[in-house]
Design an enzyme around this catalytic site. Structure first.
Site, PDB file in Angstrom:
ATOM      1  N   PHE A 182     -27.892  20.099 -92.611  1.00 12.14           N
ATOM      2  CA  PHE A 182     -27.271  19.644 -91.365  1.00 12.14           C
ATOM      3  C   PHE A 182     -27.711  20.527 -90.215  1.00 12.14           C
ATOM      4  O   PHE A 182     -28.177  21.651 -90.403  1.00 12.14           O
ATOM      5  CB  PHE A 182     -25.740  19.617 -91.489  1.00 12.14           C
ATOM      6  CG  PHE A 182     -25.106  20.980 -91.679  1.00 12.14           C
ATOM      7  CD1 PHE A 182     -24.685  21.731 -90.586  1.00 12.14           C
ATOM      8  CD2 PHE A 182     -24.935  21.510 -92.946  1.00 12.14           C
ATOM      9  CE1 PHE A 182     -24.103  22.986 -90.757  1.00 12.14           C
ATOM     10  CE2 PHE A 182     -24.343  22.760 -93.132  1.00 12.14           C
ATOM     11  CZ  PHE A 182     -23.935  23.501 -92.022  1.00 12.14           C
ATOM     12  N   CYS A 183     -27.553  19.990 -89.009  1.00 15.06           N
ATOM     13  CA  CYS A 183     -27.893  20.706 -87.783  1.00 15.06           C
ATOM     14  C   CYS A 183     -27.037  20.134 -86.663  1.00 15.06           C
ATOM     15  O   CYS A 183     -26.087  19.401 -86.925  1.00 15.06           O
ATOM     16  CB  CYS A 183     -29.384  20.586 -87.479  1.00 15.06           C
ATOM     17  SG  CYS A 183     -29.956  18.873 -87.364  1.00 15.06           S
ATOM     18  N   THR A 184     -27.359  20.435 -85.421  1.00 13.33           N
ATOM     19  CA  THR A 184     -26.494  20.033 -84.314  1.00 13.33           C
ATOM     20  C   THR A 184     -26.402  18.523 -84.165  1.00 13.33           C
ATOM     21  O   THR A 184     -25.315  17.947 -84.229  1.00 13.33           O
ATOM     22  CB  THR A 184     -26.993  20.650 -82.997  1.00 13.33           C
ATOM     23  OG1 THR A 184     -27.099  22.059 -83.144  1.00 13.33           O
ATOM     24  CG2 THR A 184     -26.038  20.331 -81.859  1.00 13.33           C
TER      25      THR A 184
END
Length: 250
Positions: A182-184
């Site tokens: 996951f990331c922003t």
């Protein structure tokens, strides 16, 4: 209230220089502020303005068939959190410097997990097949400091390009897990997940729409703190409101 959007789309752009000029002219005329990256592999946008104005800009952009499917994650603020408008022509949507890390090169996205599904997996402690769940944070240490999923695997990196080397030492320990990266907003996961799966991480998935999409669609279940964002709000709570001094929820 001011509408803020984060959006990206992988799509071939053979007129990136000219397109950057057209986007700059229209956004400036509309009084938008934020940043737009225009690359041969697609767009990456962080923009803010009064709601009708920004929605009008997005409608205009989607009139180009290449960008008809552009999906924007939304949040709100009392003021525009950008000082100016910046439109940049870049080589990549997000700098990774590894071949076959774009859906355009590979021909498909890496498998995704929806926010609703991930929230269910977090609640039950494993995926639907009963495999242990590991959440992989692909962001840098500065961003992670504002918050991440409880128990997530975080890496001591300062740049996205450092991720593959930093993750290598965990390969064997994660072979029996379902790993969700996951990331922003999802763009780093697109690149990281594709490249890592081709590098033998066939148990790695990506969180569709990133943390911001998770907040928007599933709330904050299993998340601790806020999500760093690239504007003057600094970090957002799961309610998509700014954190107060990096601590309490506004």
């Amino acid at each position: 209230m001011i509408l803020n959007i984060a959006a990206y789309l992988f799509v071939p752009i053979d007129d990136a220089d000219a397109l950057a000029g057209r986007l700059r002219a229209r956004a400036a005329a509309d009084g938008l502020r934020g940043s737009m990256l225009v690359t041969p592999e697609g767009l990456n946008l962080f923009l803010a303005a009064e709601q009708a104005t920004l929605r009008g800009f997005l409608d205009w952009l989607r009139e180009d068939p290449r960008f008809a499917t552009l999906h924007a994650k939304e949040s709100w603020s009392e003021a525009v959190p950008f000082k100016r408008l910046r439109v940049k022509r870049k080589a990549e949507i997000i700098t990774f410097r590894r071949s076959r890390s774009s859906p355009l090169e590979v021909g498909a996205r890496a498998p995704v997990v929806t926010p609703e599904t991930l929230a269910r997996w977090i609640g039950q402690g494993h995926d639907d097949a009963g495999k242990r769940l590991v959440l992989l944070d692909t962001r840098n240490r500065q961003e992670v400091a504002y918050g991440t999923f409880a128990g997530a695997l975080t890496l001591p990196i300062d740049k996205f390009t450092e991720l593959p080397a930093a993750l290598e030492e965990h390969r064997e320990a994660l072979r029996d897990a379902t790993v969700v990266s996951f990331c922003t907003g999802g763009v780093r996961c697109e690149k990281a997940a594709l490249w890592l799966r081709q590098d033998g991480w066939d148990n790695l998935l990506q969180l569709d729409d990133g943390i911001l999409g998770y907040f928007e669609q599933a709330g904050g279940a299993g998340y601790e703190g806020g999500c760093f964002v690239f504007d003057e709000r600094v970090a957002l709570s799961p309610a998509l409101r700014p954190l107060v001094d990096g601590g309490g929820i506004a």
